[in-house]
Design a protein around this motif. Structure first.
Motif, short mmCIF file in Angstrom:
data_model
loop_
_atom_site.label_atom_id
_atom_site.label_comp_id
_atom_site.label_asym_id
_atom_site.label_seq_id
_atom_site.Cartn_x
_atom_site.Cartn_y
_atom_site.Cartn_z
N SER A 159 37.66 42.45 31.83
CA SER A 159 38.82 41.60 32.03
C SER A 159 39.53 42.18 33.24
O SER A 159 40.03 43.32 33.19
CB SER A 159 39.74 41.63 30.80
N VAL A 160 39.53 41.46 34.35
CA VAL A 160 39.91 42.04 35.64
C VAL A 160 41.40 42.33 35.73
O VAL A 160 42.22 41.78 34.99
CB VAL A 160 39.47 41.14 36.81
N SER A 161 41.75 43.20 36.68
CA SER A 161 43.14 43.61 36.89
C SER A 161 43.95 42.51 37.57
O SER A 161 43.39 41.54 38.11
CB SER A 161 43.19 44.87 37.76
N MET A 162 45.27 42.68 37.59
CA MET A 162 46.13 41.70 38.25
C MET A 162 45.96 41.72 39.77
O MET A 162 46.34 40.76 40.44
CB MET A 162 47.59 41.96 37.88
N GLU A 163 45.40 42.80 40.31
CA GLU A 163 45.20 42.89 41.75
C GLU A 163 43.85 42.32 42.20
O GLU A 163 43.59 42.19 43.40
CB GLU A 163 45.30 44.35 42.21
N THR A 164 43.00 41.96 41.25
CA THR A 164 41.65 41.50 41.57
C THR A 164 41.67 40.02 41.94
O THR A 164 42.01 39.17 41.12
CB THR A 164 40.71 41.72 40.38
N ASP A 165 41.30 39.72 43.18
CA ASP A 165 41.29 38.31 43.61
C ASP A 165 39.89 37.79 43.92
O ASP A 165 39.72 36.64 44.29
CB ASP A 165 42.22 38.09 44.81
N ASN A 166 38.86 38.67 43.77
CA ASN A 166 37.49 38.21 43.94
C ASN A 166 36.55 39.19 43.23
O ASN A 166 36.96 40.27 42.82
CB ASN A 166 37.11 38.06 45.43
N GLY A 167 35.29 38.79 43.11
CA GLY A 167 34.34 39.61 42.36
C GLY A 167 33.36 40.36 43.23
O GLY A 167 32.27 40.70 42.76
N LYS A 168 33.72 40.65 44.46
CA LYS A 168 32.80 41.31 45.39
C LYS A 168 32.27 42.63 44.82
O LYS A 168 31.09 42.94 44.97
CB LYS A 168 33.50 41.55 46.73
N HIS A 169 33.14 43.40 44.18
CA HIS A 169 32.72 44.71 43.66
C HIS A 169 31.84 44.58 42.41
O HIS A 169 31.31 45.58 41.92
CB HIS A 169 33.95 45.58 43.34
N LEU A 170 31.69 43.36 41.91
CA LEU A 170 30.86 43.13 40.73
C LEU A 170 29.52 42.49 41.07
O LEU A 170 28.71 42.24 40.18
CB LEU A 170 31.62 42.24 39.73
N GLU A 171 29.30 42.21 42.34
CA GLU A 171 28.08 41.52 42.76
C GLU A 171 26.82 42.33 42.47
O GLU A 171 25.74 41.76 42.32
CB GLU A 171 28.16 41.16 44.24
N TYR A 172 26.94 43.66 42.41
CA TYR A 172 25.78 44.51 42.13
C TYR A 172 25.10 44.09 40.82
O TYR A 172 23.88 44.06 40.73
CB TYR A 172 26.20 45.97 42.06
N PHE A 173 25.93 43.78 39.82
CA PHE A 173 25.39 43.40 38.52
C PHE A 173 24.58 42.11 38.63
O PHE A 173 23.46 42.02 38.12
CB PHE A 173 26.51 43.24 37.49
N ARG A 174 25.15 41.12 39.30
CA ARG A 174 24.44 39.85 39.48
C ARG A 174 23.18 40.03 40.31
O ARG A 174 22.11 39.53 39.95
CB ARG A 174 25.38 38.84 40.16
N ASP A 175 23.28 40.78 41.41
CA ASP A 175 22.15 40.95 42.32
C ASP A 175 21.02 41.76 41.69
O ASP A 175 19.86 41.63 42.10
CB ASP A 175 22.61 41.63 43.62
N ASN A 176 21.34 42.62 40.74
CA ASN A 176 20.33 43.45 40.09
C ASN A 176 20.02 43.01 38.66
O ASN A 176 19.43 43.75 37.89
CB ASN A 176 20.78 44.91 40.11
N ASN A 177 20.44 41.78 38.36
CA ASN A 177 20.13 41.17 37.07
C ASN A 177 20.59 42.02 35.88
O ASN A 177 19.91 42.15 34.86
CB ASN A 177 18.62 40.90 36.95
N ILE A 178 21.76 42.64 36.04
CA ILE A 178 22.38 43.39 34.94
C ILE A 178 23.45 42.49 34.33
O ILE A 178 24.37 42.06 35.02
CB ILE A 178 23.02 44.70 35.44
N PRO A 179 23.34 42.16 33.04
CA PRO A 179 24.29 41.21 32.43
C PRO A 179 25.74 41.64 32.56
O PRO A 179 26.08 42.81 32.40
CB PRO A 179 23.85 41.19 30.96
N LEU A 180 26.58 40.67 32.88
CA LEU A 180 28.03 40.87 32.98
C LEU A 180 28.71 39.70 32.30
O LEU A 180 28.33 38.54 32.52
CB LEU A 180 28.46 40.96 34.45
#
Length: 344
Positions: free
Chosen positions: A126-147
């Motif tokens: 559940s992202v922070s109030m300062e988070t406005d995009n998911g760029k730092h979470l792309e590793y999970f998607r790109d490496n097929n790690i469930p998020l």
């Protein structure tokens, strides 16, 4: 000299068999007879041998560990979601690493990197109030790690799942409730406008006004980090600037309680002068004076559903289930803070 932990090699030496046979027996391999398994298991118990589950899991490229990132564990909603998450994880044989972003993007980014380094099998966030995009979470998607997102999510992360409540409907119900209690000048204490949940709560607020022929006044919408001091300051700003209000819909209970404190300090009667509805059903909302009308978010159920979905994704390896959205219906809990006679 302190004796070290027994190893499979020690078991093999005592039983005068190969260490590979011991390893297969401990893993219940069909290549080892039941008689040999019984001998190995008995000797392992006698010597106090414990399997290195971490090493075993790493050999299978799995740690049976999931990461959970929340803004603040002190908030009842998030502690409730953790309870739901841990119930499902424990039953499924998964360990949980719980981390707090404390509403800071930089901290959230560092936490995510640490979870990746610790090779978690998946992440709930559940992202922070300062988070406005998911760029730092792309590793999970790109490496097929469930998020799986829960509550707060990033819209720019296609291919990921989320478990949320209908924030727009919840806000609509809250504001409609105030209107039915006779309120016509309703302020909205919102969170950061870049987060989807606050966009949707503002959308529901506006729609309720529109459907009841009440003109939207942007002066009545105040955004903040929704701490208690923010609710106090927002109420103060409205009243000291001479902006007349008869209702407040706050995007969380904490800021609503701040408003209650300011209004009571300045001799405003709640709900007769100003009726108030909060959001999240914090335990304190039921015991303050007056008790706070609020939206219940079903934190425990959200936690269970989010963890169920994540573990299913981990175990199935099926990309098709990675992009699933579960939306729960909100529940309005009416208490004293809005219990005014219609038309007052």
């Amino acid at each position: 000299m302190k004796k070290g932990k027994p190893t499979i090699h020690e078991i093999a030496r005592v039983l005068n068999i190969n260490s590979s046979t011991v390893s297969r027996a401990l893993n219940n391999s069909s290549r080892v007879t039941q008689k040999t398994k019984d001998k190995v298991w008995a000797k392992a118990k006698e010597l106090g041998y414990q399997r290195n589950l971490l090493a075993s899991n790493l050999r299978r490229n799995q740690t049976n560990t999931i990461g959970v990132v929340i803004p603040r564990i002190s908030r009842h909603f998030f502690s409730s979601t953790i309870a739901g998450i841990e119930e499902v994880a424990f039953t499924s044989g998964f360990n949980v690493i719980i981390c707090q972003s404390l509403e800071e993007l930089d901290r959230e980014q560092r936490i995510v990197k640490n979870l990746i380094a610790n090779r978690v099998d998946g992440i709930l966030i559940s992202v922070s109030m300062e988070t406005d995009n998911g760029k730092h979470l792309e590793y999970f998607r790109d490496n097929n790690i469930p998020l799986v997102f829960f509550d707060r999510h990033c819209e720019d992360m296609p291919g990921t799942s989320k478990v949320i409540i209908d924030d727009c409907q919840a806000a609509y119900d809250a504001v409609t409730h105030l209107i039915r209690k006779g309120c016509k000048k309703i302020a909205h204490f919102s969170g950061p406008g870049k987060l989807e949940i606050y966009k949707n709560r503002l959308k529901g607020y506006k729609q309720a006004l529109l459907d009841h022929q009440i003109t939207y006044d942007p002066r009545l919408v105040l955004s903040s980090r929704l701490m208690e001091a923010d609710g106090y300051a927002s109420a103060e700003k409205l009243l000291t600037n001479g902006i007349d209000i008869d209702g407040i819909f706050a995007a969380n209970d904490v800021s609503a309680i701040g408003a209650v404190k300011y209004l009571k300090k300045n001799d405003k009667k709640i709900p007769d002068d100003v009726a108030i509805v909060g959001f999240s059903n914090e335990p304190i909302s039921e015991v303050i004076e007056p008790s706070l009308t609020t939206i219940d978010q079903s934190g425990f159920e959200i936690g269970k559903m989010a963890c169920d979905l994540l573990i299913h994704n981990i175990q199935s390896g099926d990309n098709l289930v990675h992009n699933k959205t579960i939306i729960l219906n909100p529940t309005l809990i009416e208490r004293e803070s809005s219990n005014r006679k219609t038309g007052i």
